[in-house]
Design a protein around this motif. Structure first.
Motif, PDB file in Angstrom:
ATOM      1  N   GLN A 240       0.837  -1.188   0.000  1.00 34.11           N
ATOM      2  CA  GLN A 240       0.000   0.000   0.000  1.00 34.11           C
ATOM      3  C   GLN A 240       0.871   1.237   0.000  1.00 34.11           C
ATOM      4  OE1 GLN A 240      -2.748  -0.302   3.290  1.00 34.11           O
ATOM      5  NE2 GLN A 240      -3.226  -2.447   2.830  1.00 34.11           N
ATOM      6  N   ALA A 241       0.351   2.309  -0.578  1.00 40.49           N
ATOM      7  CA  ALA A 241       1.139   3.537  -0.677  1.00 40.49           C
ATOM      8  C   ALA A 241       0.239   4.757  -0.615  1.00 40.49           C
ATOM      9  CB  ALA A 241       1.942   3.557  -1.984  1.00 40.49           C
ATOM     10  N   THR A 242       0.833   5.862  -0.187  1.00 40.27           N
ATOM     11  CA  THR A 242       0.177   7.171  -0.205  1.00 40.27           C
ATOM     12  C   THR A 242       1.095   8.142  -0.916  1.00 40.27           C
ATOM     13  OG1 THR A 242      -0.923   6.737   1.912  1.00 40.27           O
ATOM     14  CG2 THR A 242      -0.794   9.029   1.185  1.00 40.27           C
ATOM     15  N   VAL A 243       0.578   8.813  -1.933  1.00 43.09           N
ATOM     16  CA  VAL A 243       1.375   9.785  -2.680  1.00 43.09           C
ATOM     17  C   VAL A 243       0.606  11.090  -2.787  1.00 43.09           C
ATOM     18  CG1 VAL A 243       2.602   8.030  -4.016  1.00 43.09           C
ATOM     19  CG2 VAL A 243       0.487   9.012  -4.912  1.00 43.09           C
ATOM     20  N   LEU A 244       1.347  12.187  -2.868  1.00 46.20           N
ATOM     21  CA  LEU A 244       0.755  13.507  -3.055  1.00 46.20           C
ATOM     22  C   LEU A 244       0.755  13.819  -4.541  1.00 46.20           C
ATOM     23  CD1 LEU A 244      -0.271  16.195  -1.739  1.00 46.20           C
ATOM     24  CD2 LEU A 244       2.112  16.983  -1.886  1.00 46.20           C
ATOM     25  N   THR A 275      -3.467   4.036  -2.412  1.00 43.43           N
ATOM     26  CA  THR A 275      -3.715   2.954  -3.348  1.00 43.43           C
ATOM     27  C   THR A 275      -2.924   1.720  -2.949  1.00 43.43           C
ATOM     28  OG1 THR A 275      -3.736   2.382  -5.710  1.00 43.43           O
ATOM     29  CG2 THR A 275      -1.850   3.648  -4.915  1.00 43.43           C
ATOM     30  N   GLY A 276      -3.154   0.624  -3.666  1.00 48.02           N
ATOM     31  CA  GLY A 276      -2.468  -0.619  -3.368  1.00 48.02           C
ATOM     32  C   GLY A 276      -2.130  -1.375  -4.633  1.00 48.02           C
ATOM     33  N   ALA A 277      -1.198  -2.332  -4.517  1.00 50.23           N
ATOM     34  CA  ALA A 277      -0.791  -3.175  -5.636  1.00 50.23           C
ATOM     35  C   ALA A 277      -0.156  -4.439  -5.082  1.00 50.23           C
ATOM     36  CB  ALA A 277       0.188  -2.431  -6.545  1.00 50.23           C
ATOM     37  N   HIS A 278       0.032  -5.421  -5.952  1.00 51.68           N
ATOM     38  CA  HIS A 278       0.615  -6.682  -5.513  1.00 51.68           C
ATOM     39  C   HIS A 278       2.116  -6.555  -5.241  1.00 51.68           C
ATOM     40  CE1 HIS A 278      -3.060  -8.900  -6.062  1.00 51.68           C
ATOM     41  NE2 HIS A 278      -3.185  -8.465  -7.298  1.00 51.68           N
ATOM     42  N   SER A 279       2.764  -5.540  -5.825  1.00 50.86           N
ATOM     43  CA  SER A 279       4.192  -5.317  -5.574  1.00 50.86           C
ATOM     44  C   SER A 279       4.478  -3.830  -5.720  1.00 50.86           C
ATOM     45  CB  SER A 279       5.051  -6.121  -6.550  1.00 50.86           C
ATOM     46  OG  SER A 279       4.942  -5.590  -7.858  1.00 50.86           O
ATOM     47  N   LEU A 280       5.587  -3.369  -5.118  1.00 48.06           N
ATOM     48  CA  LEU A 280       5.951  -1.956  -5.218  1.00 48.06           C
ATOM     49  C   LEU A 280       6.369  -1.595  -6.639  1.00 48.06           C
ATOM     50  CD1 LEU A 280       7.884  -1.372  -1.866  1.00 48.06           C
ATOM     51  CD2 LEU A 280       5.573  -0.630  -2.471  1.00 48.06           C
ATOM     52  N   GLU A 281       6.927  -2.547  -7.358  1.00 54.22           N
ATOM     53  CA  GLU A 281       7.308  -2.264  -8.741  1.00 54.22           C
ATOM     54  C   GLU A 281       6.084  -1.978  -9.597  1.00 54.22           C
ATOM     55  OE1 GLU A 281      10.769  -3.847 -11.689  1.00 54.22           O
ATOM     56  OE2 GLU A 281       9.503  -5.367 -10.749  1.00 54.22           O
ATOM     57  N   VAL A 282       5.038  -2.787  -9.418  1.00 55.30           N
ATOM     58  CA  VAL A 282       3.781  -2.531 -10.125  1.00 55.30           C
ATOM     59  C   VAL A 282       3.182  -1.209  -9.662  1.00 55.30           C
ATOM     60  CG1 VAL A 282       1.405  -3.343 -10.426  1.00 55.30           C
ATOM     61  CG2 VAL A 282       3.306  -4.964 -10.536  1.00 55.30           C
ATOM     62  N   MET A 283       3.340  -0.901  -8.387  1.00 56.48           N
ATOM     63  CA  MET A 283       2.820   0.343  -7.832  1.00 56.48           C
ATOM     64  C   MET A 283       3.401   1.555  -8.560  1.00 56.48           C
ATOM     65  SD  MET A 283       0.962   1.385  -5.031  1.00 56.48           S
ATOM     66  CE  MET A 283       1.311   0.276  -3.675  1.00 56.48           C
TER      67      MET A 283
END
Length: 345
Positions: A240-244, A275-283
């Motif tokens: 999961q990640a949070t971006v501005l 947002t979320g993704a299966h991997s940080l690379e896909v993120m």
């Protein structure tokens, strides 16, 4: 007279919204005496509404299917047409009214005479609507079954297939159905896990009998649409990640749908994307394809993946003789690409 008519309509609405009411509950809701409730029930019966009652302290009133449609509503042919139309809309045939269609269909089927129920069943069994693609089809019968369980506060039992194919037996207290991104979701309290869960309707198979009745719990959020959006776009993923984002909330919402992330306004020029993704690379690709400049808020490990992909792209550009001046229209198309979902539970 007007006051009595308004009270009858209110009484009918209560009977349609709940499987069974006690006389005391109806009297309290309508702010009248139990004797007035009994008189109003008799008036509804005279008008053709099939109101059933059970005596005793455990008894109550409920609206059942009758031999005739109530006056002032619909002719037989009109009732069949409405029921079939609502089923088509509930299946996603008309964008934006799916949830209201399921609620209306649940109310209509409750009072639909048996002869018309057979006609509607035959039409649905032997016609194939050509609907827009994009989401899994869910049988409207299943949706109305779930809607009835939500309305009647009855426990549901079903087999559930997760995204990896694992099948488990669930017992839940259903709360609401939510339609998002061409998929139906059931928000319910999972008795076995003692927590709120969101289930895709196309992945569950009811295992009756259902019940018993339960006392509704406070919902997990006031905005259930946002709650489901967070579940399918963020909580369902390992990363999961949070971006501005350097874009207004309105600009970002045009490109980022509810299943791709949750947006939160910061000011008139910026907003947060969770947002979320299966991997940080896909993120990284998921975020870059929004087309906006951005700053990583969390997790800090995401920055390392961005740097690695930047270096890889730099090497590719350095090794390509024709990469000195990329076509302007190609860059514009890439920036204008709408962001899709990085996956759903």
């Amino acid at each position: 007279m007007l006051e009595t008519s308004a009270r009858l309509l209110r009484l009918l609405s209560l009977l349609q919204a709940h499987r069974e009411w006690s006389g005391a509950e109806l009297a309290d809701r309508l702010d009248v005496t139990p004797r007035t409730v009994r008189r109003d029930i008799d008036r509804l019966r005279e008008l053709g509404y099939p109101v059933h009652s059970a005596p005793g302290t455990a008894g109550g009133y409920r609206l059942g299917a009758g031999a005739e449609l109530p006056p002032l509503l619909l002719e037989d042919e009109e009732a069949v047409a409405v029921a079939v139309g609502l089923r088509t809309a509930a299946a996603g045939g008309v964008e934006g009214i799916e949830e209201a269609s399921v609620r209306a269909l649940a109310k209509l089927e409750q009072v639909l005479p048996h002869r018309l129920q057979r006609q509607v069943g035959a039409l649905n069994a032997f016609t194939v609507p050509l609907l827009g693609s994009g989401g899994p089809r869910v049988d409207p019968n299943l949706l109305t079954e779930l809607a009835h369980a939500c309305r009647d506060c009855r426990r549901l039992r079903f087999d559930y297939t997760s995204h990896d194919g694992t099948v488990s037996r669930r017992t839940v207290e259903p709360h609401r159905l939510v339609f998002a991104r061409r998929r139906w979701y059931l928000v319910a309290w999972d008795a076995g896990r003692a927590d709120w869960r969101t289930y895709r309707a196309d992945r569950l198979t009811p295992t009756p009998p259902h019940g018993p009745r339960f006392t509704p719990r406070p919902p997990p959020a006031e905005d259930l649409a946002a709650y489901v959006s967070r579940g399918i776009s963020t909580r369902a993923y390992a990363q999961q990640a949070t971006v501005l984002l350097h874009a207004s909330l309105e600009q970002a919402a045009e490109r980022i749908g509810p299943a791709a992330g949750v947006l939160e306004e910061v000011d008139e020029r910026r907003c947060l994307l969770r947002t979320g993704a299966h991997s940080l690379e896909v993120m990284v690709f998921h975020i870059v394809m929004t087309g906006f400049d951005f700053e990583v808020r969390e997790p800090p490990e995401l920055i390392g993946y961005i740097q690695a992909i930047r270096d890889r792209l730099s090497r590719a550009l350095a090794a390509s003789p024709s990469a000195a001046s990329p076509p302007r229209d190609g860059a514009d198309r890439m920036r204008g690409t709408r962001s899709g979902s990085s996956g759903e539970s």
